[in-house]
Design a protein around this motif. Structure first.
Motif, PDB file in Angstrom:
ATOM      1  N   GLN A  99      -6.741   2.097  10.267  1.00 26.69           N
ATOM      2  CA  GLN A  99      -6.628   2.647  11.607  1.00 26.69           C
ATOM      3  C   GLN A  99      -7.577   3.832  11.788  1.00 26.69           C
ATOM      4  N   ALA A 100      -7.968   4.078  13.043  1.00 24.99           N
ATOM      5  CA  ALA A 100      -8.877   5.190  13.340  1.00 24.99           C
ATOM      6  C   ALA A 100      -8.212   6.528  12.991  1.00 24.99           C
ATOM      7  N   GLN A 101      -8.999   7.432  12.456  1.00 25.33           N
ATOM      8  CA  GLN A 101      -8.505   8.757  12.083  1.00 25.33           C
ATOM      9  C   GLN A 101      -9.161   9.819  12.960  1.00 25.33           C
ATOM     10  N   LYS A 102      -8.406  10.862  13.283  1.00 25.93           N
ATOM     11  CA  LYS A 102      -8.891  11.909  14.183  1.00 25.93           C
ATOM     12  C   LYS A 102      -9.923  12.807  13.525  1.00 25.93           C
ATOM     13  N   GLU A 103      -9.849  12.955  12.217  1.00 28.36           N
ATOM     14  CA  GLU A 103     -10.794  13.820  11.517  1.00 28.36           C
ATOM     15  C   GLU A 103     -11.024  13.294  10.108  1.00 28.36           C
ATOM     16  N   ALA A 104     -12.136  13.704   9.524  1.00 26.04           N
ATOM     17  CA  ALA A 104     -12.472  13.252   8.180  1.00 26.04           C
ATOM     18  C   ALA A 104     -11.670  14.036   7.148  1.00 26.04           C
ATOM     19  N   PRO A 105     -11.212  13.373   6.078  1.00 24.72           N
ATOM     20  CA  PRO A 105     -10.475  14.086   5.024  1.00 24.72           C
ATOM     21  C   PRO A 105     -11.393  15.027   4.249  1.00 24.72           C
ATOM     22  N   THR A 106     -10.814  15.950   3.543  1.00 27.34           N
ATOM     23  CA  THR A 106     -11.583  16.917   2.761  1.00 27.34           C
ATOM     24  C   THR A 106     -12.433  16.206   1.714  1.00 27.34           C
ATOM     25  N   GLU A 107     -13.735  16.489   1.764  1.00 27.74           N
ATOM     26  CA  GLU A 107     -14.697  15.923   0.819  1.00 27.74           C
ATOM     27  C   GLU A 107     -14.643  14.394   0.779  1.00 27.74           C
ATOM     28  N   MET A 108     -14.176  13.791   1.859  1.00 30.92           N
ATOM     29  CA  MET A 108     -14.119  12.327   1.994  1.00 30.92           C
ATOM     30  C   MET A 108     -13.348  11.663   0.845  1.00 30.92           C
ATOM     31  N   THR A 155       0.839  -1.198   0.000  1.00 33.71           N
ATOM     32  CA  THR A 155       0.000   0.000   0.000  1.00 33.71           C
ATOM     33  C   THR A 155       0.877   1.253   0.000  1.00 33.71           C
ATOM     34  N   THR A 156       0.319   2.340  -0.506  1.00 36.55           N
ATOM     35  CA  THR A 156       1.043   3.614  -0.519  1.00 36.55           C
ATOM     36  C   THR A 156       1.076   4.273   0.856  1.00 36.55           C
ATOM     37  N   ASN A 157       0.294   3.756   1.786  1.00 38.49           N
ATOM     38  CA  ASN A 157       0.245   4.330   3.144  1.00 38.49           C
ATOM     39  C   ASN A 157       0.275   3.202   4.167  1.00 38.49           C
ATOM     40  N   PRO A 158       1.438   2.580   4.350  1.00 32.83           N
ATOM     41  CA  PRO A 158       1.518   1.383   5.206  1.00 32.83           C
ATOM     42  C   PRO A 158       1.223   1.653   6.682  1.00 32.83           C
ATOM     43  N   LYS A 159       1.421   2.891   7.162  1.00 31.15           N
ATOM     44  CA  LYS A 159       1.138   3.201   8.570  1.00 31.15           C
ATOM     45  C   LYS A 159      -0.362   3.259   8.857  1.00 31.15           C
TER      46      LYS A 159
END
Length: 227
Positions: free
Chosen positions: A72-81, A44-48
């Motif tokens: 993994q759980a994220q603290k906030e939603a990304p822009t426009e999901m 994956t491009t984002n292994p963490k």
């Protein structure tokens, strides 16, 4: 569905139910379309951000392997999901009888004469807070009628509250009026007592005055007779 030369991958994109501060899981199936042993590796491009189990393994001929991907759980939603993360599934033909323990990262190193099949999958976030659709029920009336009923209910509630408030004010005014009348009656009684006491005092003074005058007159008459 993503189809390579060796493995058929379902689904064609990884859809994760997204909710802030909560983990999310998605699964995919790797199906070996050949009659040979196929080793695979998931990158994956984002292994963490993701945990893949298993991220490396072997799919036997004409069989399927399930892979679980946990975000993994994220603290906030990304822009426009929107998510830019991607997954790469590499696969290569290996020797018959190969097990997952025999698969190493070197097996997927690109070299001359080595054929490595690759399939890419996008990551999609699916919001979990969509409002539930409202189904119209013919027996419950149209939205206009429902709104009218709601307005009537609110109006009745307001009128009942106003009536209760008016009753409370009237009761309080009656109590204050009764108290004022009682105080007025009490003051009148006290004034009457004061008048009676003053009258007694005045009558007593007059009687004493008359007695004194009479006594002086008698003495004066007695003296006159002697002279």
């Amino acid at each position: 569905m993503t189809s390579g030369n060796l493995l058929e991958i379902q689904p064609s994109q990884l859809e994760f139910p997204f909710e802030v501060k909560k983990q999310s899981t998605c699964s995919m199936q790797l199906t070996n379309k050949t009659d040979q042993y196929v080793a695979f590796k998931v990158k994956t491009t984002n292994p963490k951000q993701y945990c893949v189990r298993p991220n490396i393994g072997v799919v036997q001929p004409l069989s399927t392997c399930d892979v679980t991907v946990t975000m993994q759980a994220q603290k906030e939603a990304p822009t426009e999901m929107q998510c830019k993360d991607k997954f790469l599934i590499q696969s290569i033909v290996t020797q018959n009888g190969t097990t997952s323990k025999d698969v190493t990262a070197d097996l997927f190193t690109k070299e001359a004469g080595k054929v490595i099949d690759e399939s890419k999958l996008r990551v999609i976030y699916v919001p979990t807070n969509h409002p539930s659709p409202v189904h119209e029920e013919p027996d419950e009336g149209s939205p206009t009628e429902n709104g009218s009923h709601m307005f009537d209910s609110v109006s009745r509630s307001f009128e009942e509250t106003a009536k209760d408030s008016s009753r409370a004010i009237i009761v309080k005014l009656n109590e204050e009026k009764k108290y004022a009348l009682e105080q007025n009656q009490k003051l009148r009684q006290e004034l009457e007592l004061l008048r009676k006491e003053r009258s007694k005092r005045n009558s007593g003074f007059s009687l004493k005055f008359l007695l004194i005058v009479g006594l002086i007159g008698a003495i004066a008459g007695f003296i006159i007779k002697k002279t």
